[in-house]
Motif scaffolding. Structure first.
Motif, PDB file in Angstrom:
ATOM      1  N   CYS A 248       0.789  -1.239   0.000  1.00  0.00           N
ATOM      2  CA  CYS A 248       0.000   0.000   0.000  1.00  0.00           C
ATOM      3  C   CYS A 248       0.816   1.282   0.000  1.00  0.00           C
ATOM      4  O   CYS A 248       0.343   2.315  -0.495  1.00  0.00           O
TER       5      CYS A 248
ATOM      6  N   CYS B  88       1.592   3.809  -3.102  1.00  0.00           N
ATOM      7  CA  CYS B  88       0.538   4.695  -3.596  1.00  0.00           C
ATOM      8  C   CYS B  88       0.028   5.638  -2.516  1.00  0.00           C
ATOM      9  O   CYS B  88      -0.120   6.841  -2.745  1.00  0.00           O
ATOM     10  N   HIS B  89      -0.262   5.101  -1.354  1.00  0.00           N
ATOM     11  CA  HIS B  89      -0.847   5.922  -0.289  1.00  0.00           C
ATOM     12  C   HIS B  89       0.207   6.548   0.624  1.00  0.00           C
ATOM     13  O   HIS B  89      -0.156   7.346   1.492  1.00  0.00           O
ATOM     14  N   GLN B  90       1.492   6.203   0.410  1.00  0.00           N
ATOM     15  CA  GLN B  90       2.623   6.753   1.143  1.00  0.00           C
ATOM     16  C   GLN B  90       2.664   6.249   2.587  1.00  0.00           C
ATOM     17  O   GLN B  90       1.648   5.898   3.166  1.00  0.00           O
TER      18      GLN B  90
ATOM     19  N   GLY C 291       0.429   7.922   4.944  1.00  0.00           N
ATOM     20  CA  GLY C 291      -1.003   7.814   4.754  1.00  0.00           C
ATOM     21  C   GLY C 291      -1.628   9.000   4.046  1.00  0.00           C
ATOM     22  O   GLY C 291      -2.856   9.112   3.994  1.00  0.00           O
TER      23      GLY C 291
ATOM     24  N   GLY D 291      -1.331   9.806   0.776  1.00  0.00           N
ATOM     25  CA  GLY D 291      -1.642   9.601  -0.625  1.00  0.00           C
ATOM     26  C   GLY D 291      -0.802  10.469  -1.538  1.00  0.00           C
ATOM     27  O   GLY D 291       0.166  11.112  -1.125  1.00  0.00           O
TER      28      GLY D 291
ATOM     29  N   PHE E 282      -3.801   9.249  -5.869  1.00  0.00           N
ATOM     30  CA  PHE E 282      -4.273   8.294  -4.876  1.00  0.00           C
ATOM     31  C   PHE E 282      -4.758   9.043  -3.642  1.00  0.00           C
ATOM     32  O   PHE E 282      -4.092   9.972  -3.176  1.00  0.00           O
TER      33      PHE E 282
ATOM     34  N   PRO F 128      -5.761  10.150   0.248  1.00  0.00           N
ATOM     35  CA  PRO F 128      -5.170   9.955   1.573  1.00  0.00           C
ATOM     36  C   PRO F 128      -6.016   8.996   2.398  1.00  0.00           C
ATOM     37  O   PRO F 128      -7.241   8.977   2.299  1.00  0.00           O
ATOM     38  N   LEU F 129      -5.354   8.176   3.206  1.00  0.00           N
ATOM     39  CA  LEU F 129      -6.048   7.286   4.131  1.00  0.00           C
ATOM     40  C   LEU F 129      -6.216   7.947   5.498  1.00  0.00           C
ATOM     41  O   LEU F 129      -7.096   7.554   6.260  1.00  0.00           O
TER      42      LEU F 129
ATOM     43  N   ASP G 274      -9.723   9.378   6.069  1.00  0.00           N
ATOM     44  CA  ASP G 274     -10.654   8.899   5.047  1.00  0.00           C
ATOM     45  C   ASP G 274     -11.945   8.391   5.710  1.00  0.00           C
ATOM     46  O   ASP G 274     -11.888   7.649   6.691  1.00  0.00           O
TER      47      ASP G 274
ATOM     48  N   MET H  59      -7.724   1.376  -7.756  1.00  0.00           N
ATOM     49  CA  MET H  59      -7.293   0.583  -6.604  1.00  0.00           C
ATOM     50  C   MET H  59      -7.449  -0.879  -6.994  1.00  0.00           C
ATOM     51  O   MET H  59      -8.558  -1.343  -7.265  1.00  0.00           O
TER      52      MET H  59
ATOM     53  N   GLU I 184      -4.287   0.651   8.972  1.00  0.00           N
ATOM     54  CA  GLU I 184      -4.811   1.919   8.461  1.00  0.00           C
ATOM     55  C   GLU I 184      -5.764   2.581   9.448  1.00  0.00           C
ATOM     56  O   GLU I 184      -5.867   3.811   9.509  1.00  0.00           O
TER      57      GLU I 184
END
Length: 666
Positions: A573, A576-578, A581, A583, A588, A590-591, A594, A627, A646
């Motif tokens: 993950c 893409c989402h770094q 978190g 993104g 992509f 941010p988580l 979210d 995704m 997450e």
């Protein structure tokens, strides 16, 4: 008259003031050691004189003589003063850590910090710009004074090199303690092991925090309003919904009567849109950025009427003209009009721009446009013709959603946006229509002012590229063509099948900050309708062992393992989402924060990891990158570990899930 230690009340004080004084001194010494290390970096020597000049900016007149005097003294002898500073800072650091010099050291340190404050505060250690208004160097003065006071309260501090010297040479107390004692100090009271361990751990923690903060010390700018303004980019402020109306990119008709043309160009200050919902206080030609397109025919006699309605000097420079610049490209004052003529002898796509120094500032602030000179012998007919001007925005926040120019970023060639026709992503949200199977023509101008463009249509091929609009010089079968700042070229593309074809600056960093649009080819005939591809799964494909394969598989009832969750997230993950978190903007989501991740009902979160997602708006933003599904790659426990990672990272606090929850969602 001498005072013996037995009669000196300082020698009978509690040991705790001495411990506190020692702890503050050692921690302060470690800070100075970091500062000393920074002074030995090559950048310190390279910019030593510059720090003095920087500190002198904005000083009141009554103390300007002090800074001017130091600048005059140091500039011819910069190397000498660089070494003197290094030696002084290093000596103070070492003496603080080992406890050498006592009150005399503290007094000298305070005086040195005062000197630093009044000359060159601004680089590392005592020179670091502080977040408090009094500055770091003045803070250091106060700490040195506090050490003098604590030293007086504590009396002799046995946890120092001074104490060891005083035991052998009592008269050292006169230098370190400002005392007339002539007898050795008494032995210190023994500290409990627990206190010693805590003290050592405290020093280790201080050292660890300082080392961890070094990247910030070396790279992060001071917390000033100007720095804060430059830290905000227009893409951060842009509205999340698509742009509703894009600038008309169609090539306008030829100006004039075929033989002559009169062009009126008006310079004026105006707010323009540079991203959806974000404006820029620009200098413009005709109230637009880029300026209105000028379309001429080769051989026309052109009369230019240039009027300055702005607030400062401006000039005009046509790359399509051959004319004496000292006559026609001169600065004019606000309220003046300049008139001159030239003959459009050379066909092609050109830029016109303001030529007032600094040209970088005037162009980057919006004073440019495209001038198209069609050849006397026309190029092959095109079904659609568009004009695309690529340019850069270098911004800092003025107020609200209004940006202004950052000359510092311009000089560093560090744009916040690279755009087509002035606004980031506008033709991505509102594609330019073309006819499938027929020739479409793009007159492309790179106004810059500084960066090259690698123009490319994804999924297409340029049938012809005219670097100078001369059909005899056409290039064929070109995938990507470079256009330098101030250059232009004509691109013909034939897209045989219907579909959406992005046009980009193939420098991917430029594309990521706005240099992307779409040509939407439309056609209803069988010849233009693309065949759907076939998609099958390969049997027996070799797969590499996952990075976490060496980790032991969980046994018994599911329990969230943070280390396993970290490893799984990093593998599947983080790209893409770094790891943070946050993104990737525009690609992509941010988580962190979210809604699906924070939802007490984890169904959406689990379903997304198992079965993927594409095209669904998240917090009002639709992300083009899909995704992928992980149902076939990850076990129930592995998916649960990622979900829980997450839900408990980056400040997220949400209900954890179990492997049974994932199993039920499959």
């Amino acid at each position: 008259m001498s005072t013996s230690p037995s009669n000196d009340p300082r020698h009978h004080a509690s040991t705790w003031p001495g411990i506190a004084t020692t702890a503050l001194r050692v921690a302060f010494g470690i800070i100075w050691m970091v500062a000393a290390a920074l002074t030995w970096l090559p950048d310190f020597a390279s910019h030593y004189v510059g720090y003095l000049h920087n500190a002198s900016q904005g000083q009141p007149g009554w103390n300007a003589w002090w800074f001017s005097g130091w600048i005059a003294l140091v500039t011819p002898h910069a190397a000498l003063f660089t070494w003197l500073t290094r030696i002084a800072v290093s000596a103070i650091a070492i003496c603080l850590v080992i406890g050498f010099g006592g009150r005399t050291l503290y007094a000298l340190g305070a005086l040195f910090s005062l000197l630093v404050w009044s000359t060159a505060e601004g680089f590392g250690g005592p020179y670091a710009v502080g977040v408090s208004n009094i500055g770091t160097a003045i803070t250091y003065v106060l700490i040195f004074l506090a050490l003098i006071g604590l030293h007086y309260r504590a009396g002799l501090v046995p946890y120092s090199l001074d104490y060891l010297i005083e035991r052998r040479w009592p008269r050292w107390q006169k230098i370190a303690e400002w005392s007339n004692a002539t007898e050795p100090p008494p032995a210190p009271e023994a500290l409990p092991p627990g206190v010693q361990i805590v003290a050592v751990l405290g020093i280790v923690v201080v050292l660890a925090l300082l080392i961890a903060g070094l990247p910030s010390t070396l790279n992060v700018k001071s917390a000033s309003p100007a720095t804060a303004a430059q830290a905000v980019s227009p893409l951060m402020l842009a509205a999340k919904e698509p742009i509703q109306k894009a600038r008309d990119a169609r090539l306008p008709p030829v100006a004039g009567d075929g033989k002559t043309a009169t062009i009126e160009v008006i310079a004026e200050d105006k707010k323009v849109t540079i991203a959806n919902g974000v404006e820029y206080q620009a200098w413009t030609f005709g109230g637009e950025v880029p300026a209105p397109v000028i379309h001429l025919r080769q051989g026309q006699v052109v009369t230019v009427k240039f009027t300055n309605r702005g607030t400062m000097h401006h000039a005009i420079d046509f790359h399509s003209a051959i004319t004496p610049p000292d006559l026609n490209y001169v600065d004019i004052n606000p309220g003046e009009t300049l008139e001159f003529t030239f003959v459009a002898n050379t066909p092609g796509a050109f830029v016109y721009h303001c030529g007032t120094p600094p040209v970088l500032l005037h162009m980057a602030n919006g004073m440019f446009g495209a001038i198209i000179v069609s050849p006397a012998t026309p190029l092959p007919e095109a079904a659609e013709s568009y004009v695309i001007v690529q340019s850069e925005w270098y911004t800092q926040l003025m107020s609200g959603n209004l940006m202004g120019p950052s000359f510092e970023k311009m000089l560093q060639m560090r744009p916040d946006e690279i755009v087509f026709n002035g606004i980031a992503n506008q033709y991505h949200d509102q594609p330019l229509p073309v006819t499938a199977g027929k020739r479409a023509r793009i007159y492309f101008v790179n106004a810059g002012p500084s960066l090259w463009s690698a123009f490319h249509v994804i999924g297409g091929m340029f049938d012809k590229v005219y670097p100078d609009a001369d059909a005899a010089h056409a290039l064929s079968g070109v995938s990507t063509h470079s256009v330098g700042p101030g250059e232009g070229a004509v691109f013909d593309v034939v897209l045989p099948k219907a579909g959406k074809y992005p046009f980009v600056d193939h420098s991917m960093a430029h594309m990521a900050i706005g240099a992307v649009g779409i040509l939407e080819a439309k056609g209803d005939s069988p010849a233009t309708t693309p065949a759907k591809p076939t998609l099958t799964k390969s049997a027996g494909a070799a797969t590499a062992a996952p990075a976490h394969a060496a980790m032991p598989a969980p046994t018994g009832p599911y329990q969230f393992d943070t280390a396993r969750g970290d490893a799984l997230y990093a593998q599947h993950c983080a790209a893409c989402h770094q790891a943070t978190g946050m993104g990737l903007p525009g690609a992509f989501p941010p988580l962190k924060g979210d809604p699906a991740v924070l939802d007490a009902n984890p169904a959406k979160h689990i379903q997304t990891i198992l079965h993927g997602m594409q095209g669904e708006a998240i917090n009002g933003t639709a992300y083009p990158s899909p995704m992928p599904p992980f149902a076939d790659q990850l076990s129930d426990a592995e998916v649960a570990d990622i979900v829980n990672h997450e839900r408990t990272s980056w400040g997220n606090q949400a209900k954890k899930v179990t492997a049974d929850d994932v199993k039920a969602a499959r």
